[in-house]
Design a protein around this motif. Structure first.
Motif, PDB file in Angstrom:
ATOM      1  N   THR A 106      -8.302  -5.338   3.007  1.00  0.00           N
ATOM      2  CA  THR A 106      -9.908  -5.650   2.547  1.00  0.00           C
ATOM      3  C   THR A 106     -10.201  -5.429   1.255  1.00  0.00           C
ATOM      4  O   THR A 106     -11.156  -6.033   0.835  1.00  0.00           O
ATOM      5  N   ASP A 107      -9.350  -5.137   0.647  1.00  0.00           N
ATOM      6  CA  ASP A 107      -9.431  -4.791  -1.042  1.00  0.00           C
ATOM      7  C   ASP A 107      -8.699  -5.521  -1.929  1.00  0.00           C
ATOM      8  O   ASP A 107      -8.401  -5.337  -3.188  1.00  0.00           O
ATOM      9  N   ASP A 166     -12.543  -2.504   7.249  1.00  0.00           N
ATOM     10  CA  ASP A 166     -12.929  -2.156   5.772  1.00  0.00           C
ATOM     11  C   ASP A 166     -13.369  -0.645   5.700  1.00  0.00           C
ATOM     12  O   ASP A 166     -13.422   0.004   6.880  1.00  0.00           O
ATOM     13  N   GLU A 167     -13.541  -0.260   4.713  1.00  0.00           N
ATOM     14  CA  GLU A 167     -14.058   1.381   4.597  1.00  0.00           C
ATOM     15  C   GLU A 167     -15.364   1.508   5.271  1.00  0.00           C
ATOM     16  O   GLU A 167     -15.604   2.815   5.571  1.00  0.00           O
ATOM     17  N   HIS A 180      -2.663  -3.596   1.013  1.00  0.00           N
ATOM     18  CA  HIS A 180      -3.940  -3.642   0.806  1.00  0.00           C
ATOM     19  C   HIS A 180      -4.336  -5.103   1.285  1.00  0.00           C
ATOM     20  O   HIS A 180      -4.068  -5.990   0.994  1.00  0.00           O
ATOM     21  N   ASP A 212      -9.965  -6.944  -5.142  1.00  0.00           N
ATOM     22  CA  ASP A 212     -10.660  -5.977  -6.094  1.00  0.00           C
ATOM     23  C   ASP A 212     -10.145  -6.090  -7.338  1.00  0.00           C
ATOM     24  O   ASP A 212     -10.922  -5.787  -8.388  1.00  0.00           O
ATOM     25  N   TRP A 233     -19.063  -9.334  -2.875  1.00  0.00           N
ATOM     26  CA  TRP A 233     -18.470  -8.619  -1.736  1.00  0.00           C
ATOM     27  C   TRP A 233     -18.678  -7.330  -1.930  1.00  0.00           C
ATOM     28  O   TRP A 233     -17.840  -6.312  -1.166  1.00  0.00           O
ATOM     29  N   ARG A 234     -19.615  -6.654  -2.311  1.00  0.00           N
ATOM     30  CA  ARG A 234     -19.868  -5.267  -2.453  1.00  0.00           C
ATOM     31  C   ARG A 234     -19.917  -4.680  -1.049  1.00  0.00           C
ATOM     32  O   ARG A 234     -19.579  -3.527  -0.828  1.00  0.00           O
ATOM     33  N   GLN A 292     -16.689  -9.373  -6.814  1.00  0.00           N
ATOM     34  CA  GLN A 292     -16.797  -8.121  -6.393  1.00  0.00           C
ATOM     35  C   GLN A 292     -17.999  -7.790  -5.958  1.00  0.00           C
ATOM     36  O   GLN A 292     -18.494  -6.733  -5.089  1.00  0.00           O
ATOM     37  N   SER A 321       0.904  -1.081   0.026  1.00  0.00           N
ATOM     38  CA  SER A 321      -0.019   0.105  -0.031  1.00  0.00           C
ATOM     39  C   SER A 321       0.670   1.194  -0.045  1.00  0.00           C
ATOM     40  O   SER A 321       1.679   1.492   0.932  1.00  0.00           O
TER      41      SER A 321
END
Ligand code: NAP
Length: 498
Positions: free
Chosen positions: A349-350, A462-463, A347, A353, A369-370, A366, A151
């Motif tokens: 939790t993503d 996560d976010e 990175h 992606d 897991w939205r 994706q 990251s």
């Protein structure tokens, strides 16, 4: 190996495709081989095996879990030279495992997994790779882990910087740090290991700390030759030592969920800071203001002494701007530097992606897991039959060895792969209701736990602030639940039914 391949079409057929050669992928390959399943391929994007222990070569890189536990239960290396093995020794251990259990021939190197699509009629996964080669298998096992995509923070003006820039996981060993002025961004598990090493070499080290970690002294020491000989000659002694250590590490979990015990641990760490850090201003700067355990508790006996050095300063005012030859902090001060080193983590939790994973009825991972990544027992996702994640969602740990979790998962996955590989089952797909109730259960356990309620922000969340990485409990509870797959949790289709 009995896989068929057509070299001109670069298409390979096999029963099981494993991605990654770290502890997860390699362990899965070994256990398949031991189970008499020889028809599998392991994909590895790099030119060598080893996963995170191949990639992370920064100075001082070592494990913060004792080696006796940070190794496979079926290959308890009696020759660990230290209590906490260093990167090179762990990397050598994985090489040794690949040789001893004869899985090297199954590995396809330089093959980067880019995605996979499930064909329900055929009951197969077709894996696509960066160089266009295609792999078709009845089952797909992801052993890519969570800590492999570095990251990079978005620092204003960093593109104008004319000095050297690299990440801890992509260390530039050709760049001589001796006598240089260096900015290190981040004070996590990696930075606290390399900062003491480079502090001795560099002219000036500006350490950009956003949040101070909780640190306990690391009880690392060499393992005497006599003990190594004892382990070699009487393996039972090593097994007993490992079992005792397992329970000691497991007991650390009490401090995570019991706030009174957590407070005692915080008190001890603060006492350590008072002893180790001389300057009161620096002491205040490195003392965390959130609950211990909220972020990973770090172990180091040389980090605070390194911060006491006259050529090291801990900067807490944040990076406002990067200029061609300097870093400017929030308070307007300009720090001339020759290099910037990121110890800014990965990175997590993503991490999936960028991959295109398409399951039943064209459903994308994706999309599934939205609202955040989740799986049943961290391994299987409804709508994605015959796909297994090792160290998937909510199976990471802060208190014990992840290798224990990985081995539990490998056992479980093996119990699913046996009927698939033997042609009994064409497809197994976890029931959505089973996955949902499992995730409701663990999220209920996580909501008020220290990782969410401890007053910090970490990559565990996560976010949306939901914990998608940690297993909220003792590891033996996870082991109990994963000893064998209960096929009632799955919708299964027999091979002959189509
Ligand atoms: P990390 O623990 O995620 O730490 C990243 C550091 O960078 C944190 O101090 C973070 O600050 C800081 N940071 C991130 N973005 C930033 C930004 N934009 N500006 C300023 N600072 C920023 O990463 P890591 O040290 O590489 O370790 C990652 C994980 O790898 C560990 O948690 C551990 O699981 C594993 N690891 C294990 C070992 C081992 O011995 N087993 C060793 C190394 C790493 P904040 O805290 O404020 O976010």
């Amino acid at each position: 190996m009995v896989q068929r391949q057509t070299r001109d079409q670069r298409s390979y057929q096999t029963k099981v495709i494993i991605v990654g050669t770290g502890f997860s992928g390699l362990g899965m390959a070994i256990r398949l081989k031991q189970a008499g399943i020889d028809d599998f391929i392991v994909l590895e994007k790099a030119a060598d095996l080893g996963g995170t222990w191949r990639d992370n070569t920064y100075p001082g890189c070592a494990c913060d879990v004792p080696s006796l536990m940070y190794s496979f239960s079926f290959e308890q290396n009696p020759s660990w030279s230290r209590m906490f093995a260093r990167q090179g020794e762990i990397s050598d251990y994985l090489q040794h495992c690949a040789d001893k259990y004869r899985v090297r021939d199954h590995i396809h190197y330089g093959v980067e997994f880019t995605g996979a699509e499930y064909d329900e009629d055929a009951g197969t996964w077709t894996v696509s790779t960066a160089d266009g080669a295609e792999y078709v298998g009845r089952a797909l096992v992801s052993g890519v882990g969570a800590l492999h995509i570095p990251s990079y923070p978005e620092l204003p003006g960093v593109e104008s910087f004319e000095g050297e820039v690299f990440h801890s996981a992509e260390w530039n060993h050709d760049f001589d740090l001796a006598g240089k002025r260096v900015a290190v961004i981040g004070t996590g598990a990696s930075a606290i290991q390399f900062v003491p090493r480079i502090a001795k070499k560099v002219a000036q080290l500006h350490l950009f700390q956003r949040t101070p970690p909780w640190i306990q002294p690391k009880p690392d020491r060499p393992i005497p030759g006599s003990v190594q000989r004892l382990f070699r000659n009487v393996p039972l002694v090593q097994r007993a030592a490992r079992a005792a250590l397992y329970w000691v590490l497991e007991a650390r979990y009490f401090a995570v969920f019991n706030r009174r015990l957590g407070k005692i641990a915080e008190h001890l760490s603060k006492r350590y800071i008072r002893k180790a850090v001389k300057d009161p201003q620096l002491r205040a700067a490195v003392t965390p203001d959130y609950a211990m355990g909220c972020k990973r508790i770090l172990l180091s006996s040389d980090y605070y002494p390194a911060l006491n050095r006259s050529n090291v300063d801990v900067v807490t005012s944040g990076v406002a701007e990067v200029r061609p030859r300097s870093v400017v902090t929030g308070d307007g001060q300009e720090h001339p530097v020759d290099a910037i080193i990121y110890g800014t983590g990965f990175h997590v939790t993503d991490a999936f992606d960028h991959l295109s994973i398409v399951g039943r009825d064209g459903r994308k991972l994706q999309d599934a897991w939205r609202n955040g990544m989740e799986a049943y027992l961290g391994m299987t996702v409804s709508g994605f039959p015959n796909l297994f994640f090792l160290l998937g969602p909510n199976t990471g740990l802060g208190h014990n060895s992840v290798v224990f979790m990985i081995e539990s998962q490998i056992n479980y996955v093996l119990s699913c792969l046996r009927p698939i590989c033997r042609g009994k089952l064409r497809q197994i797909d976890v029931r959505q209701s089973v996955q949902d109730s499992f995730n409701s259960e663990i999220q209920a356990a996580l909501t008020d736990a220290v990782w969410s309620a401890g007053g910090c922000r970490s990559w565990y969340l996560d976010e949306n602030g939901v914990n998608r990485t940690i297993w909220p409990g003792f590891t033996w509870r996870y082991w109990l639940r994963t000893r064998k797959a209960d096929l009632a949790d799955y919708e299964t289709t027999a091979r002959q039914s189509r």
